[in-house]
Each structure stands twice: as structure tokens, then as C-alpha cells.
Write a protein that holds these residues in place. Sequence first.
Motif, PDB file in Angstrom:
ATOM      1  N   VAL A 375       2.875  25.691   1.567  1.00 48.46           N
ATOM      2  CA  VAL A 375       2.762  26.614   0.436  1.00 48.46           C
ATOM      3  C   VAL A 375       3.173  25.882  -0.837  1.00 48.46           C
ATOM      4  N   GLU A 376       2.234  25.797  -1.765  1.00 50.25           N
ATOM      5  CA  GLU A 376       2.434  25.047  -3.002  1.00 50.25           C
ATOM      6  C   GLU A 376       2.614  25.995  -4.185  1.00 50.25           C
ATOM      7  N   HIS A 377       3.561  25.673  -5.065  1.00 56.36           N
ATOM      8  CA  HIS A 377       3.690  26.353  -6.353  1.00 56.36           C
ATOM      9  C   HIS A 377       2.749  25.666  -7.335  1.00 56.36           C
ATOM     10  N   PHE A 378       1.768  26.397  -7.846  1.00 58.98           N
ATOM     11  CA  PHE A 378       0.818  25.773  -8.773  1.00 58.98           C
ATOM     12  C   PHE A 378       1.548  25.344 -10.048  1.00 58.98           C
ATOM     13  N   TYR A 379       2.345  26.230 -10.626  1.00 60.42           N
ATOM     14  CA  TYR A 379       3.292  25.778 -11.648  1.00 60.42           C
ATOM     15  C   TYR A 379       4.526  25.313 -10.890  1.00 60.42           C
ATOM     16  N   PRO A 380       4.965  24.069 -11.078  1.00 60.25           N
ATOM     17  CA  PRO A 380       5.956  23.469 -10.175  1.00 60.25           C
ATOM     18  C   PRO A 380       7.344  24.095 -10.274  1.00 60.25           C
ATOM     19  N   GLN A 381       8.070  23.971  -9.169  1.00 59.64           N
ATOM     20  CA  GLN A 381       9.467  24.422  -9.150  1.00 59.64           C
ATOM     21  C   GLN A 381      10.348  23.499  -9.978  1.00 59.64           C
ATOM     22  N   PRO A 383       9.545  20.941 -12.702  1.00 58.15           N
ATOM     23  CA  PRO A 383       8.639  20.216 -13.595  1.00 58.15           C
ATOM     24  C   PRO A 383       9.276  18.938 -14.143  1.00 58.15           C
ATOM     25  N   ILE A 384       8.425  17.963 -14.389  1.00 62.74           N
ATOM     26  CA  ILE A 384       8.896  16.675 -14.906  1.00 62.74           C
ATOM     27  C   ILE A 384       8.377  16.480 -16.327  1.00 62.74           C
ATOM     28  N   ASP A 385       8.789  15.379 -16.936  1.00 59.98           N
ATOM     29  CA  ASP A 385       8.331  14.987 -18.277  1.00 59.98           C
ATOM     30  C   ASP A 385       8.646  16.040 -19.328  1.00 59.98           C
ATOM     31  N   GLY A 386       9.772  16.727 -19.173  1.00 58.96           N
ATOM     32  CA  GLY A 386      10.229  17.645 -20.200  1.00 58.96           C
ATOM     33  C   GLY A 386       9.548  18.994 -20.236  1.00 58.96           C
ATOM     34  N   HIS A 387       8.693  19.292 -19.286  1.00 55.28           N
ATOM     35  CA  HIS A 387       8.039  20.602 -19.264  1.00 55.28           C
ATOM     36  C   HIS A 387       9.052  21.676 -18.885  1.00 55.28           C
ATOM     37  N   PRO A 388       8.902  22.881 -19.446  1.00 59.22           N
ATOM     38  CA  PRO A 388       9.905  23.931 -19.207  1.00 59.22           C
ATOM     39  C   PRO A 388       9.864  24.452 -17.773  1.00 59.22           C
ATOM     40  N   SER A 405      -2.320  20.810   1.919  1.00 60.19           N
ATOM     41  CA  SER A 405      -1.757  20.015   3.009  1.00 60.19           C
ATOM     42  C   SER A 405      -0.361  19.524   2.643  1.00 60.19           C
ATOM     43  N   HIS A 406       0.424  19.192   3.657  1.00 61.78           N
ATOM     44  CA  HIS A 406       1.777  18.677   3.417  1.00 61.78           C
ATOM     45  C   HIS A 406       1.735  17.390   2.601  1.00 61.78           C
ATOM     46  N   SER A 407       0.772  16.527   2.900  1.00 62.10           N
ATOM     47  CA  SER A 407       0.717  15.247   2.189  1.00 62.10           C
ATOM     48  C   SER A 407       0.415  15.457   0.706  1.00 62.10           C
ATOM     49  N   LYS A 408      -0.504  16.377   0.399  1.00 61.76           N
ATOM     50  CA  LYS A 408      -0.811  16.650  -1.007  1.00 61.76           C
ATOM     51  C   LYS A 408       0.355  17.337  -1.695  1.00 61.76           C
ATOM     52  N   ASN A 409       1.037  18.204  -0.981  1.00 64.95           N
ATOM     53  CA  ASN A 409       2.200  18.877  -1.560  1.00 64.95           C
ATOM     54  C   ASN A 409       3.254  17.854  -1.962  1.00 64.95           C
ATOM     55  N   SER A 410       3.456  16.858  -1.115  1.00 66.14           N
ATOM     56  CA  SER A 410       4.448  15.825  -1.422  1.00 66.14           C
ATOM     57  C   SER A 410       4.061  15.038  -2.668  1.00 66.14           C
ATOM     58  N   ARG A 411       2.763  14.760  -2.819  1.00 70.07           N
ATOM     59  CA  ARG A 411       2.302  13.955  -3.956  1.00 70.07           C
ATOM     60  C   ARG A 411       2.224  14.758  -5.251  1.00 70.07           C
ATOM     61  N   LEU A 412       1.856  16.039  -5.136  1.00 63.67           N
ATOM     62  CA  LEU A 412       1.543  16.820  -6.330  1.00 63.67           C
ATOM     63  C   LEU A 412       2.636  17.791  -6.739  1.00 63.67           C
ATOM     64  N   ASN A 414       5.542  18.180  -8.135  1.00 63.34           N
ATOM     65  CA  ASN A 414       6.206  18.330  -9.432  1.00 63.34           C
ATOM     66  C   ASN A 414       5.269  18.161 -10.625  1.00 63.34           C
ATOM     67  N   LEU A 415       3.981  17.976 -10.351  1.00 63.73           N
ATOM     68  CA  LEU A 415       3.019  17.795 -11.439  1.00 63.73           C
ATOM     69  C   LEU A 415       2.673  19.138 -12.079  1.00 63.73           C
ATOM     70  N   GLN A 416       2.237  19.071 -13.322  1.00 61.29           N
ATOM     71  CA  GLN A 416       1.791  20.270 -14.025  1.00 61.29           C
ATOM     72  C   GLN A 416       0.437  20.741 -13.477  1.00 61.29           C
ATOM     73  N   PRO A 417       0.106  22.026 -13.662  1.00 64.11           N
ATOM     74  CA  PRO A 417      -1.165  22.547 -13.136  1.00 64.11           C
ATOM     75  C   PRO A 417      -2.393  21.751 -13.573  1.00 64.11           C
ATOM     76  N   ARG A 418      -2.422  21.268 -14.818  1.00 69.68           N
ATOM     77  CA  ARG A 418      -3.583  20.493 -15.270  1.00 69.68           C
ATOM     78  C   ARG A 418      -3.730  19.204 -14.456  1.00 69.68           C
ATOM     79  N   ALA A 419      -2.608  18.551 -14.184  1.00 71.91           N
ATOM     80  CA  ALA A 419      -2.656  17.314 -13.395  1.00 71.91           C
ATOM     81  C   ALA A 419      -3.099  17.610 -11.965  1.00 71.91           C
ATOM     82  N   LYS A 420      -2.653  18.738 -11.442  1.00 65.76           N
ATOM     83  CA  LYS A 420      -3.091  19.123 -10.098  1.00 65.76           C
ATOM     84  C   LYS A 420      -4.589  19.411 -10.103  1.00 65.76           C
TER      85      LYS A 420
END
Length: 473
Positions: A375-381, A383-388, A405-412, A414-420
Motif C-alpha cells: 500500500v503506497e501513499h501517493f503523497y509521501p509520508q 517527503p524529501i527536498d523540503g516539501h511540506p 509492488s514492494h520493490s517500487k514502493n521502496s524506490r518511490l 518518498n518521492l513527490q506525486p509528480r515524480a511518481k
Amino acid sequence: MNNRGEQLEKHEVLKAKLMAVLNEIEDKTERDVAIQVLSKVWDAASNMERYIQYGFTINERYEIFGGSWGKLIPKNFTDLTMCITDGTDKTTAIETFLTMEEILANPPQKEVLLDVDPTKKSERFNSVINFSNFLLHVLRVCSRKDIPLDDKRLLEQFETYILKSGDAISATKSFIFALLKVKYLFDHYIIKREFTDRGDHWSLKRLKCYNQNSQSYINTFDEDAEDGFEGNNRRILMLLSAFHVSTPTLVYKHWLNGALSILYEMTDINAGDYLAKLEHLARQFVYGRFLSVDPPAEYYPMIYENSSYAPINRVHPKVLERLKFSHIENNLVFNYLDYLIWCNAMDKDNGQKDKGNCQKDEVIKQFEYSFRSSVEHFYPQHPIDGHPKLDECYLHRFGNLCLISHSKNSRLSNLQPRAKRDHFQAAIRDRKIDTLKLYKMIKLMDENGQWYVDEIAQHEADMLQLFVTDSAK
């Protein structure tokens, strides 16, 4: 363990125990035939990745399954004995009056079927369940008892309901016929993973014989729409695969037991009725258990007693709570929602086609379920790079959640929705996506230019409305 030092599997021990029961038949001819039928059916059914017809000789296939191998002719064990004895191409020596110890020490060897088409390789299909667990499904379906669907308890359950029943011989005969019937139904009406030169995919196919030298696998329904994305065959395939990827374990596969129970009780299996009953089963699971505001229903009464479910109230606090992160009981909530998204899009497209204006969304049309369980949070729990950070009352809402997938969850993660979104663009251009809920989230973000609290609330409202409409059926 047998006298060759090999550890016997539970289903091999069970077969020996059932043969020992039939060894108690006093009449030698009846005893020999009964043991022969048990052995043939057991060996034919035990290969879960091969259609059961190929477990019999050619003559037996015509006797048992008719001219096109597409109908179960015998109605009971007695009828089946006539098919086996009348259709057998060669005799099989049967040892009788063996003790239980002798049977276990020297289990019968599988008969070599010299006339089986060697081009029909079992590796083409992968089954959704193994034989030991399948035996429990058969026992549950034919007995309608609340039998645990865990092969650790295989011998215990058969001791209770077959081996120590009031008439063990009759119970054994009835079970063997049920095994043949349920395996035939399983092969033709339950999905498999099919491997071809074009790759692997879910399939719902039946075996059809044109003549002794020509057989093929064709769609179980909608024969003329082979490998298409429309029609009831595709809808049934989609719903069955939604069930399976939600519960991929071999034990306690309640959706499979529900589907087999439906098929076992149907006298005339047609696509429309089968689909309607499967959709009702899915609603029972989702609305009667996973999203119920009342005590969740148990699986046995849902399947065998047709327990009811209440329509979803989209603003009920308990419903919203059961849809939050870490509170969702089963991924069928996500996967059934994807099924509703897919059905709505296909129905809408078909309506536009009738008006001569058809513009299908090929990503939705060609969607296929895969094993996505994270289960992925589209807006991350985090966030990095100063995002709120997002307030938790929005962060963990269903509108911000999707399966990947678990592998994509690990990679993505903390990324912002646009990056995902950018990560999934290549797949979308290739008309592929992990889940349709995720696809809807990406499309909404593109339409609104952002993904934040308003988009989360809007997407959640849209998805809940699908549940509300469906649960009222």
C-alpha cells in the motif's frame, strides 16, 4: 515413508487410506473396479497444471467427457465405473486385500497413458492452488461442511468426514466422483496462468476436441473473441484474477471455494449467471466483511448460507476508518475497486460504440491484474527536498492510497506525486499500469495540476461512489 525410504506426501497417504476403505468391499469384481476407478481419477486430478481429460486414455475421454471432451457425462460413481471399464484400452492389474501398511509401503504407481498426445505439455498452465489444498476444497464443496482450507489438516478432516463416517465405502465413492467433477469444473471455469510464445497472462479456457488428432484450448465463453478484452469471458477472468491476486496463498483461499461451490451447484453453467454469482460473492466479501460497519461476516455463511450485506454509507465513520492506511483488511478492497473502474469504462465505451462514437482508454481496456501488495501513499509520508508534510487526516485517507509492488514502493516511497507519475509514464505509454486506482490518481493530478488535499478528497469521493452504487445491487 514407503519401503524405498521416500517420504510420502499427505495426499499420497490419503489415497492409500481411501484405497484401504475400498479394499473392504466383499465382491471381488466390484472391489477391483472401484479401486481402479479411484486410482485413475486420483492420478488424473492430481496434476493441477494439466486438464483432467489428459489423465485418461483416449477412449475413456470420449466415454467420460463426450465427443468434444466438453461435458461431464457420468452422474455418479456407478456411471463412472461403466465409463472406465467400457473405455479402457488396456487392463491394469489391481492388487486387492492389501493391508494399510502394504499400501503405504508400496503406493500404486501411476499408469503410463501411451496414447496421451505428447505435445500437450502441462507447463503451459500454472494452477492457482496445489493438489493437497484442492482436495479440501472438494471435500468442503461436496459435503457443505465448514472444513478448514489448510492442508496441514488434510488427513484429520478426511478421517472425520470420510474414513470414519457411517458408511466409509459409500462416502469414498461419492468423494471420488466429486473429485472428478470439481477438477473438471476447475479446469474449465477457474483462471490459470498461461505461458505462450507471446509471454504469460491470465486465461480462462476450456479444452475442445475436434477429432482424435486435433484438440485445442479455446475461451470457456465467447469462443469467437479469442484473447479479446470484451465479453463475459474477459469479465469473469478479470474478477477471478482480482480475487486471486488479493489472496495468492495456497491455504484459506475462500474465493476459490466460493467459485467452486457456485459451479458445483449450477445445473447449466452459462456466462451471465456465473458472472452474476461471482460478482455477488465479491460484494459479500467486500461489503459484508471488509467494509462492514457491523461485525464482519464469516466466510462459510457467506458462501454456503448466502448471508446478506448492507449497502455502503460513504460518510459512515466506520467505513472511512476501515479504508484508512493499515486498517484495510484485505487487498480485495483495492482490486475489486479496480474491477469496478474497468467495468464502468468498458460499459461506457460500449455505450458510446452504440452511438458511433467510441474512444476507448486503452490503458484501462488492456489492464491485467498482477501481484501488487504494497500500500503506497501517493503523497509521501516522509517527503524529501523540503516539501511540506501532509496532515495525517489526509495522508492516510483512502484517496491517497494505492497498491504497487514492494520493490517500487521502496524506490518511490518518498518521492513527490509528480515524480511518481513520471516513473509510470513509460508503462502508461505502453498501455500498462500497476493498478487502475493509481491510474485514476495520475489522471486527476494531470487535470488539476497538483496532488494535494483537494485532489485526495475528490478522488476518494469518486471511488467511494463506485462502492456505493455497486453495493446497492
